[in-house]
Design an enzyme around this catalytic site. Structure first.
Site, PDB file in Angstrom:
ATOM      1  N   GLY A   6       0.809  -1.202   0.000  1.00  0.00           N
ATOM      2  CA  GLY A   6       0.000   0.000   0.000  1.00  0.00           C
ATOM      3  C   GLY A   6       0.845   1.255   0.000  1.00  0.00           C
ATOM      4  O   GLY A   6       0.334   2.359  -0.164  1.00  0.00           O
ATOM      5  N   GLY A   7       2.157   1.102   0.176  1.00  0.00           N
ATOM      6  CA  GLY A   7       3.065   2.238   0.170  1.00  0.00           C
ATOM      7  C   GLY A   7       3.599   2.539  -1.218  1.00  0.00           C
ATOM      8  O   GLY A   7       3.404   1.777  -2.176  1.00  0.00           O
ATOM      9  N   VAL A   8       4.309   3.654  -1.319  1.00  0.00           N
ATOM     10  CA  VAL A   8       4.791   4.107  -2.616  1.00  0.00           C
ATOM     11  C   VAL A   8       5.895   3.198  -3.153  1.00  0.00           C
ATOM     12  O   VAL A   8       5.996   2.976  -4.374  1.00  0.00           O
ATOM     13  CB  VAL A   8       5.276   5.569  -2.529  1.00  0.00           C
ATOM     14  CG1 VAL A   8       6.488   5.698  -1.611  1.00  0.00           C
ATOM     15  CG2 VAL A   8       5.577   6.137  -3.903  1.00  0.00           C
ATOM     16  N   ASP A   9       6.728   2.637  -2.286  1.00  0.00           N
ATOM     17  CA  ASP A   9       7.869   1.846  -2.757  1.00  0.00           C
ATOM     18  C   ASP A   9       7.428   0.583  -3.489  1.00  0.00           C
ATOM     19  O   ASP A   9       7.886   0.305  -4.604  1.00  0.00           O
ATOM     20  CB  ASP A   9       8.778   1.482  -1.576  1.00  0.00           C
ATOM     21  CG  ASP A   9       9.440   2.705  -0.957  1.00  0.00           C
ATOM     22  OD1 ASP A   9       9.695   3.671  -1.691  1.00  0.00           O
ATOM     23  OD2 ASP A   9       9.689   2.685   0.255  1.00  0.00           O
ATOM     24  N   SER A  10       6.548  -0.195  -2.876  1.00  0.00           N
ATOM     25  CA  SER A  10       6.110  -1.425  -3.533  1.00  0.00           C
ATOM     26  C   SER A  10       5.289  -1.119  -4.777  1.00  0.00           C
ATOM     27  O   SER A  10       5.304  -1.890  -5.749  1.00  0.00           O
ATOM     28  CB  SER A  10       5.316  -2.299  -2.557  1.00  0.00           C
ATOM     29  OG  SER A  10       4.162  -1.639  -2.080  1.00  0.00           O
ATOM     30  N   MET A  29      -0.389  -9.006   1.955  1.00  0.00           N
ATOM     31  CA  MET A  29      -0.458  -9.988   3.029  1.00  0.00           C
ATOM     32  C   MET A  29      -1.303  -9.430   4.180  1.00  0.00           C
ATOM     33  O   MET A  29      -0.985  -8.374   4.729  1.00  0.00           O
ATOM     34  CB  MET A  29       0.947 -10.317   3.537  1.00  0.00           C
ATOM     35  CG  MET A  29       1.896 -10.792   2.465  1.00  0.00           C
ATOM     36  SD  MET A  29       3.579 -11.058   3.102  1.00  0.00           S
ATOM     37  CE  MET A  29       3.364 -12.596   3.982  1.00  0.00           C
ATOM     38  N   CYS A  98       9.784 -10.942   9.970  1.00  0.00           N
ATOM     39  CA  CYS A  98       8.721 -10.864   8.968  1.00  0.00           C
ATOM     40  C   CYS A  98       9.275 -11.154   7.572  1.00  0.00           C
ATOM     41  O   CYS A  98       8.664 -11.882   6.789  1.00  0.00           O
ATOM     42  CB  CYS A  98       8.058  -9.488   9.012  1.00  0.00           C
ATOM     43  SG  CYS A  98       6.590  -9.359   7.961  1.00  0.00           S
ATOM     44  N   CYS A 194       4.332  -2.656  12.794  1.00  0.00           N
ATOM     45  CA  CYS A 194       2.952  -2.620  12.300  1.00  0.00           C
ATOM     46  C   CYS A 194       1.953  -3.120  13.330  1.00  0.00           C
ATOM     47  O   CYS A 194       0.812  -2.617  13.398  1.00  0.00           O
ATOM     48  CB  CYS A 194       2.828  -3.401  10.999  1.00  0.00           C
ATOM     49  SG  CYS A 194       3.146  -5.188  11.147  1.00  0.00           S
TER      50      CYS A 194
END
Length: 350
Positions: A6-10, A29, A98, A194
């Site tokens: 959900g972040g910009v990097d992925s 996930m 993780c 998280c």
């Protein structure tokens, strides 16, 4: 398969994979339920927003999108390990667990079950082939480098992983996202663990474990009692704030003993050490160290690698001797060895 957080990097990692001609699917996930981390079931937490941001990006790239439920695995492989480490008096890094047990084990296995040979993530690091060996290298943007939290990866995992961002800088990533109209182009990077969104590790551990962690004695380095602590899980090596001890000079947490339920305090000078042992060692660049070797060692995510001599003293243990004493070496954290920008391997500080 692209792991979409959900972040910009992925999100940009997914775009770059598409531009390189890969056929891609996006996967987010699901790692915990709200009630698992002490939030109301009906609360719309950040993780739900993250899923919708990931879905938006996947659809904009015409990628099939899946939300995969790994809550049971995450509970046992990450949350339970996190709690157990604190109970032993250690300072764990759950992001490493993780990556080790979830992203590059469970999610990669799920991709392969779907006949998808590669998993791509938005981590800042580089994977390269050298002869018959896969190497993990630092990212070009060293201010964002995440090789430290990836140093647990195996040769098999590296062979099936793509890290498209390793050669780019964070500013370039945001520019690319904005150019393509991604909803998360200017989204703030996540900073906290998280599953502990408020940062109160002790409250989370008590709530999740159902245990009470009793007070005990503060000691100095000579064993003299200085006062009472509020429970072992509330302290970590190097901590100064919240001790509640009046002393002529500032005191810091030097070490913890779970068996005796004691916390040892010292002045700042007492926090420095030149030697550590790293167990459960995972070699990446080689099969092992044949002789004492001059490398650089990094003892926490935000620390700079420091010159040291590394010597393998058993199949899974490396002795690291630093040129200069290091402050607050914490059992439970990872020690990652580098040869320049190449990750030699990593182990858990004992």
């Amino acid at each position: 398969m692209v792991a979409l957080s959900g972040g910009v990097d992925s999100s940009v990692a997914a775009l770059l994979c598409k531009q390189q001609g890969f056929s891609c699917v996006g996967a987010t996930m699901k790692l915990f339920h709200n009630e698992d981390i002490g939030l109301p079931r009906e609360k719309s937490c950040c993780s739900l927003d993250d899923v919708e941001d990931a879905r938006s990006v996947a659809y904009s790239l015409d990628m099939p999108f899946y939300v995969m439920d790994f809550t049971a695995d995450f509970a046992t492989q990450v949350i339970d390990r996190f709690i157990a480490a604190y109970q032993r008096g250690e300072t764990p890094n759950p992001c490493i667990d993780c990556n080790r047990y979830m992203k590059f084990e469970k999610l990669l296995q799920r991709a392969q079950l779907m006949d998808i040979p590669h998993l791509a993530t938005g981590h800042y690091a580089r994977i390269e082939k050298s002869g018959d060996r896969w190497l993990l290298r630092k990212a070009v943007d060293e201010t964002k480098d995440q090789s430290y939290v990836l140093a647990c990866m195996t040769q098999e995992q590296l062979a099936h992983t793509l890290l498209p961002l390793g050669g780019l800088r964070k500013s370039e990533i945001r520019d690319i996202a904005a150019e393509h109209g991604f909803i998360n182009a200017h989204k703030r990077d996540s900073q906290d663990i998280c599953f502990v969104p408020d940062g109160d590790y002790a409250a989370f551990i008590e709530q999740h474990s159902g245990q009470v962690y009793p007070p005990g004695d503060f000691h100095d380095l000579h064993g003299s009692v200085l006062g009472r602590h509020r429970g072992l899980i509330r302290y970590t090596v190097g901590q100064r704030k919240g001790l509640g001890i009046a002393a002529p000079k500032p005191l810091y947490v030097h070490s913890k003993c779970a068996k005796q339920n004691t916390v040892t305090l010292c002045e700042n000078d007492g926090l420095f050490s030149s030697v550590l042992h790293a167990g459960e060692f995972n070699f990446i660049a080689c099969d092992g160290l044949e002789q004492p070797t001059r490398l650089q060692a990094k003892i926490r995510y935000n620390a700079a690698p420091q010159p040291a001599i590394a010597e393998q003293i058993s199949p899974n243990t490396v002795l690291v001797t630093f040129d200069e004493p290091q402050r607050a070496i914490a059992p439970g954290q990872a020690c990652v060895l580098y040869d320049g920008d190449v990750v030699v391997g990593s182990g858990v500080i004992v």
